[in-house]
Design a protein around this motif. Structure first.
Motif, PDB file in Angstrom:
ATOM      1  N   ASP A 181      23.918   1.494   1.659  1.00  0.00           N
ATOM      2  CA  ASP A 181      23.258   0.958   2.846  1.00  0.00           C
ATOM      3  C   ASP A 181      21.867   1.586   2.882  1.00  0.00           C
ATOM      4  N   MET A 182      20.874   0.801   2.507  1.00  0.00           N
ATOM      5  CA  MET A 182      19.507   1.319   2.380  1.00  0.00           C
ATOM      6  C   MET A 182      18.630   0.789   3.505  1.00  0.00           C
ATOM      7  N   LYS A 183      17.685   1.605   3.901  1.00  0.00           N
ATOM      8  CA  LYS A 183      16.641   1.217   4.839  1.00  0.00           C
ATOM      9  C   LYS A 183      15.336   1.238   4.054  1.00  0.00           C
ATOM     10  N   VAL A 184      14.686   0.087   3.979  1.00  0.00           N
ATOM     11  CA  VAL A 184      13.457  -0.031   3.201  1.00  0.00           C
ATOM     12  C   VAL A 184      12.291  -0.253   4.158  1.00  0.00           C
TER      13      VAL A 184
ATOM     14  N   THR B 168       0.843  -1.197   0.000  1.00  0.00           N
ATOM     15  CA  THR B 168       0.000   0.000   0.000  1.00  0.00           C
ATOM     16  C   THR B 168       0.875   1.243   0.000  1.00  0.00           C
ATOM     17  N   HIS B 169       2.105   1.096   0.501  1.00  0.00           N
ATOM     18  CA  HIS B 169       3.117   2.148   0.397  1.00  0.00           C
ATOM     19  C   HIS B 169       4.476   1.555   0.735  1.00  0.00           C
ATOM     20  N   ALA B 170       5.535   2.191   0.228  1.00  0.00           N
ATOM     21  CA  ALA B 170       6.906   1.751   0.507  1.00  0.00           C
ATOM     22  C   ALA B 170       7.843   2.927   0.287  1.00  0.00           C
ATOM     23  N   SER B 171       8.984   2.874   0.970  1.00  0.00           N
ATOM     24  CA  SER B 171       9.995   3.918   0.790  1.00  0.00           C
ATOM     25  C   SER B 171      11.379   3.339   1.038  1.00  0.00           C
ATOM     26  N   VAL B 172      12.385   4.043   0.523  1.00  0.00           N
ATOM     27  CA  VAL B 172      13.780   3.660   0.741  1.00  0.00           C
ATOM     28  C   VAL B 172      14.538   4.908   1.180  1.00  0.00           C
ATOM     29  N   THR B 173      15.369   4.720   2.200  1.00  0.00           N
ATOM     30  CA  THR B 173      16.125   5.812   2.794  1.00  0.00           C
ATOM     31  C   THR B 173      17.614   5.502   2.729  1.00  0.00           C
ATOM     32  N   VAL B 174      18.410   6.510   2.370  1.00  0.00           N
ATOM     33  CA  VAL B 174      19.866   6.421   2.372  1.00  0.00           C
ATOM     34  C   VAL B 174      20.390   7.648   3.115  1.00  0.00           C
ATOM     35  N   ASP B 175      21.268   7.429   4.101  1.00  0.00           N
ATOM     36  CA  ASP B 175      21.836   8.529   4.880  1.00  0.00           C
ATOM     37  C   ASP B 175      20.754   9.458   5.439  1.00  0.00           C
ATOM     38  N   SER B 176      19.729   8.865   6.012  1.00  0.00           N
ATOM     39  CA  SER B 176      18.613   9.583   6.651  1.00  0.00           C
ATOM     40  C   SER B 176      17.760  10.405   5.687  1.00  0.00           C
ATOM     41  N   GLN B 177      17.922  10.203   4.383  1.00  0.00           N
ATOM     42  CA  GLN B 177      17.129  10.909   3.379  1.00  0.00           C
ATOM     43  C   GLN B 177      16.295   9.907   2.582  1.00  0.00           C
TER      44      GLN B 177
ATOM     45  N   VAL C 291       8.016   5.263 -11.218  1.00  0.00           N
ATOM     46  CA  VAL C 291       9.026   4.254 -10.900  1.00  0.00           C
ATOM     47  C   VAL C 291      10.082   4.934 -10.036  1.00  0.00           C
ATOM     48  N   GLU C 292      10.178   4.492  -8.793  1.00  0.00           N
ATOM     49  CA  GLU C 292      11.185   5.005  -7.865  1.00  0.00           C
ATOM     50  C   GLU C 292      12.244   3.923  -7.697  1.00  0.00           C
ATOM     51  N   LYS C 293      13.406   4.300  -7.148  1.00  0.00           N
ATOM     52  CA  LYS C 293      14.485   3.316  -7.020  1.00  0.00           C
ATOM     53  C   LYS C 293      15.319   3.583  -5.781  1.00  0.00           C
ATOM     54  N   GLY C 294      16.083   2.564  -5.435  1.00  0.00           N
ATOM     55  CA  GLY C 294      17.075   2.708  -4.383  1.00  0.00           C
ATOM     56  C   GLY C 294      18.386   3.189  -4.988  1.00  0.00           C
ATOM     57  N   GLU C 295      19.451   3.099  -4.204  1.00  0.00           N
ATOM     58  CA  GLU C 295      20.779   3.487  -4.672  1.00  0.00           C
ATOM     59  C   GLU C 295      21.657   2.249  -4.682  1.00  0.00           C
ATOM     60  N   PHE C 296      22.103   1.853  -5.856  1.00  0.00           N
ATOM     61  CA  PHE C 296      22.902   0.644  -6.009  1.00  0.00           C
ATOM     62  C   PHE C 296      24.114   0.689  -5.079  1.00  0.00           C
ATOM     63  N   GLY C 297      24.310  -0.373  -4.313  1.00  0.00           N
ATOM     64  CA  GLY C 297      25.475  -0.515  -3.451  1.00  0.00           C
ATOM     65  C   GLY C 297      25.421   0.261  -2.146  1.00  0.00           C
TER      66      GLY C 297
ATOM     67  N   LEU D   7      11.938  -0.027  -7.024  1.00  0.00           N
ATOM     68  CA  LEU D   7      12.890  -1.062  -7.424  1.00  0.00           C
ATOM     69  C   LEU D   7      14.178  -0.918  -6.620  1.00  0.00           C
ATOM     70  N   ILE D   8      14.566  -1.999  -5.935  1.00  0.00           N
ATOM     71  CA  ILE D   8      15.710  -1.994  -5.025  1.00  0.00           C
ATOM     72  C   ILE D   8      16.697  -3.086  -5.440  1.00  0.00           C
ATOM     73  N   SER D   9      17.954  -2.726  -5.652  1.00  0.00           N
ATOM     74  CA  SER D   9      18.976  -3.739  -5.951  1.00  0.00           C
ATOM     75  C   SER D   9      19.258  -4.549  -4.678  1.00  0.00           C
ATOM     76  N   GLN D  10      19.436  -5.873  -4.838  1.00  0.00           N
ATOM     77  CA  GLN D  10      19.563  -6.747  -3.664  1.00  0.00           C
ATOM     78  C   GLN D  10      20.414  -7.964  -4.009  1.00  0.00           C
ATOM     79  N   PHE D  11      21.740  -7.800  -3.961  1.00  0.00           N
ATOM     80  CA  PHE D  11      22.623  -8.909  -4.318  1.00  0.00           C
ATOM     81  C   PHE D  11      22.458 -10.105  -3.389  1.00  0.00           C
ATOM     82  N   THR D  12      21.956  -9.892  -2.180  1.00  0.00           N
ATOM     83  CA  THR D  12      21.818 -10.997  -1.222  1.00  0.00           C
ATOM     84  C   THR D  12      20.770 -12.022  -1.654  1.00  0.00           C
ATOM     85  N   LEU D  13      20.001 -11.737  -2.712  1.00  0.00           N
ATOM     86  CA  LEU D  13      19.076 -12.747  -3.239  1.00  0.00           C
ATOM     87  C   LEU D  13      19.838 -13.929  -3.826  1.00  0.00           C
TER      88      LEU D  13
END
Length: 148
Positions: free
Chosen positions: A128-131, A9-18, A120-126, A75-81
């Protein structure tokens, strides 16, 4: 290639408190890339993702796709998959795509999605993201290119 698709219903990604990406109703997708992945595989994965009919229609049946509900994508990059936990307790990530190639594939997927989905929103490749997300259902699907 692997996508973990969560109907949200909603989602967000944060990098360096932004907050760098935020969506309402739609899909939050974790994207894992392997060294063997190609643009052709990415095209198949995007087609499958955008065709998933997992939103409810007027009868409560999961029958509508992201286009019909005017959904959004995060869309979030996730090498740990591609974590390999077969030996011991410390995962190995040797099956994950090398960073340059994986980032290129991730950006390609984003571009292909933007051709068809207005938001289409995205994370930052590589990074430390908080989703954060509110999984609707919960509804989570794993798409694996080896199974398409």
């Amino acid at each position: 290639m692997r996508f973990v698709v969560q109907r949200v219903t909603h989602a967000s990604v944060t990098v360096d408190s932004q907050v760098i990406g935020k969506i309402g109703n739609g899909f939050m997708v974790l994207i894992g890339v392997a060294d063997t992945d190609t643009r052709e595989i990415a095209d198949k994965m995007v087609k499958k993702l955008l065709g998933l009919r997992i939103f409810e229609d007027e009868n409560g049946k999961t029958n509508l796709d992201i286009h019909t509900v005017e959904g959004e994508l995060l869309l979030i990059s996730q090498f740990t998959l591609y974590a390999n936990c077969r030996h011991g307790n410390r995962p190995s990530f040797i099956e994950a795509g090398k960073p340059d190639m994986a980032n290129e594939m991730y950006e390609y997927i984003i571009a292909k999605c933007k051709e068809q989905v207005p938001v289409v929103e995205k994370g930052e490749f590589g990074a430390d993201m908080k989703v954060e997300l509110l999984n609707d259902g919960p509804f989570t699907i794993l798409l694996d290119s080896d199974q398409l």
